[in-house]
Design a protein around this motif. Sequence first.
Motif, mmCIF file in Angstrom:
data_model
loop_
_atom_site.group_PDB
_atom_site.id
_atom_site.type_symbol
_atom_site.label_atom_id
_atom_site.label_comp_id
_atom_site.label_asym_id
_atom_site.label_seq_id
_atom_site.Cartn_x
_atom_site.Cartn_y
_atom_site.Cartn_z
ATOM 1 N N GLY A 147 0.803 -1.360 -0.164
ATOM 2 C CA GLY A 147 -0.066 0.159 0.020
ATOM 3 C C GLY A 147 0.805 1.057 0.072
ATOM 4 N N TRP B 290 -2.115 0.724 -5.228
ATOM 5 C CA TRP B 290 -1.556 -0.374 -4.749
ATOM 6 C C TRP B 290 -1.019 -0.990 -4.985
ATOM 7 C CZ3 TRP B 290 -3.055 -1.764 -0.097
ATOM 8 C CH2 TRP B 290 -4.414 -0.603 1.020
ATOM 9 N N SER C 292 3.376 -1.254 3.958
ATOM 10 C CA SER C 292 3.123 -0.438 3.555
ATOM 11 C C SER C 292 4.418 0.230 3.205
ATOM 12 C CB SER C 292 2.413 0.360 4.804
ATOM 13 O OG SER C 292 2.250 2.038 4.811
ATOM 14 N N HIS D 272 -2.478 1.884 5.765
ATOM 15 C CA HIS D 272 -3.683 1.459 5.067
ATOM 16 C C HIS D 272 -5.225 0.660 5.632
ATOM 17 C CE1 HIS D 272 -1.927 4.278 2.002
ATOM 18 N NE2 HIS D 272 -0.498 3.595 2.245
ATOM 19 N N CYS E 188 -9.398 0.795 0.091
ATOM 20 C CA CYS E 188 -8.536 0.684 1.086
ATOM 21 C C CYS E 188 -9.162 1.503 2.610
ATOM 22 C CB CYS E 188 -7.182 2.410 0.958
ATOM 23 S SG CYS E 188 -7.070 2.511 2.469
ATOM 24 N N HIS F 284 -6.839 9.206 0.404
ATOM 25 C CA HIS F 284 -7.864 8.171 0.289
ATOM 26 C C HIS F 284 -8.653 7.371 -0.666
ATOM 27 C CE1 HIS F 284 -9.347 5.093 2.952
ATOM 28 N NE2 HIS F 284 -11.473 5.483 2.769
#
Length: 320
Positions: free
Chosen positions: A144, A149, A223, A228, A263, A271
């Motif tokens: 992430g 991704w 990550s 995430h 996410c 986000h």
Amino acid sequence: MSPNGSDRSSRRPMRRKLLQVLTVGVVLATASGCTYEDFPRLGMPTPVTEEAPRILSLWQGSWAAALATGVLVWGLIIWSVIFHRRSRTKVEVPPQTRYNMPIEALYTVVPLIIVSVLFYFTARDESKLLSLSEKPAHTVNVVGYQWSWGFNYIENLDGDATTGAEVPKELDAVPDKFQKQFPEGAEGVYDAGIPGTRNPQTGNPGPTLWLPKGEKVRFILTSRDVIHSFWVVPFLMKQDVIPGHTNSFEVTPNREGTFMGKCAELCGVDHSRMLFNVKVVSPERYQQHLKELAEKGQTGFIPSGIEQTDPARNAEKNKL
């Protein structure tokens, strides 16, 4: 006997019948031997992995317990409203109950029992869902990063066990316990997305993670920046992707198709753009896709996470 005493005695059989009916209803609601398929999904999507029905069953059981408790409470409230209401002929104050130890013990013990039962089933299912096999068929490192991704497919593409003997530095964030279980000779391929990436077949936003149907896949979650959360909606399960800490779980997809992922942790201004797709195909088509990635030059791996010291990287000692 006074008229009032006669009224109270005549109401007792009705009260007993009402309590008996409520008791039978609670028993029927909680003691049936039905499976998750016999109940509505209650907002959950159709499961697409072998593990997801366990989560759906826990969800349905929690709703059944809540409904049974609600029926009992609502029934007692309605009963008290009906049989203790004031009327023109009944103006006396009902008997007041104070310091009744059996009743106080009952409303203390019963909630403890309910919470304990819910805790038991939750802990049992969580332990089962997070257990890892000694040798999964496939391993995918899910990376992430803001705001998309990446997927490292850790596979032996050429069939030569002597190649890829050393774990590349891009996978340094993966703990040793997982590295020891990588396929022998795993060179690997990768796919990395950006917020503007789209699935070529469906047009859905985000990169596409390919998985083989009927074969166990281990996800190693890392990550590169902030926290995430990896959530494939019809998997009915999500897990945090934490910098400096590796989470993992395994699933066995049992239904082909393309499914949405996102996410589930507020990770910054974009986000909402951290979307991805999961495409479940036959094992043969999965292997073909890996070869297609290699033909595109997407061999090796993308960096999996932030730099860590060895004690931090191997801090988790849970058994596989």
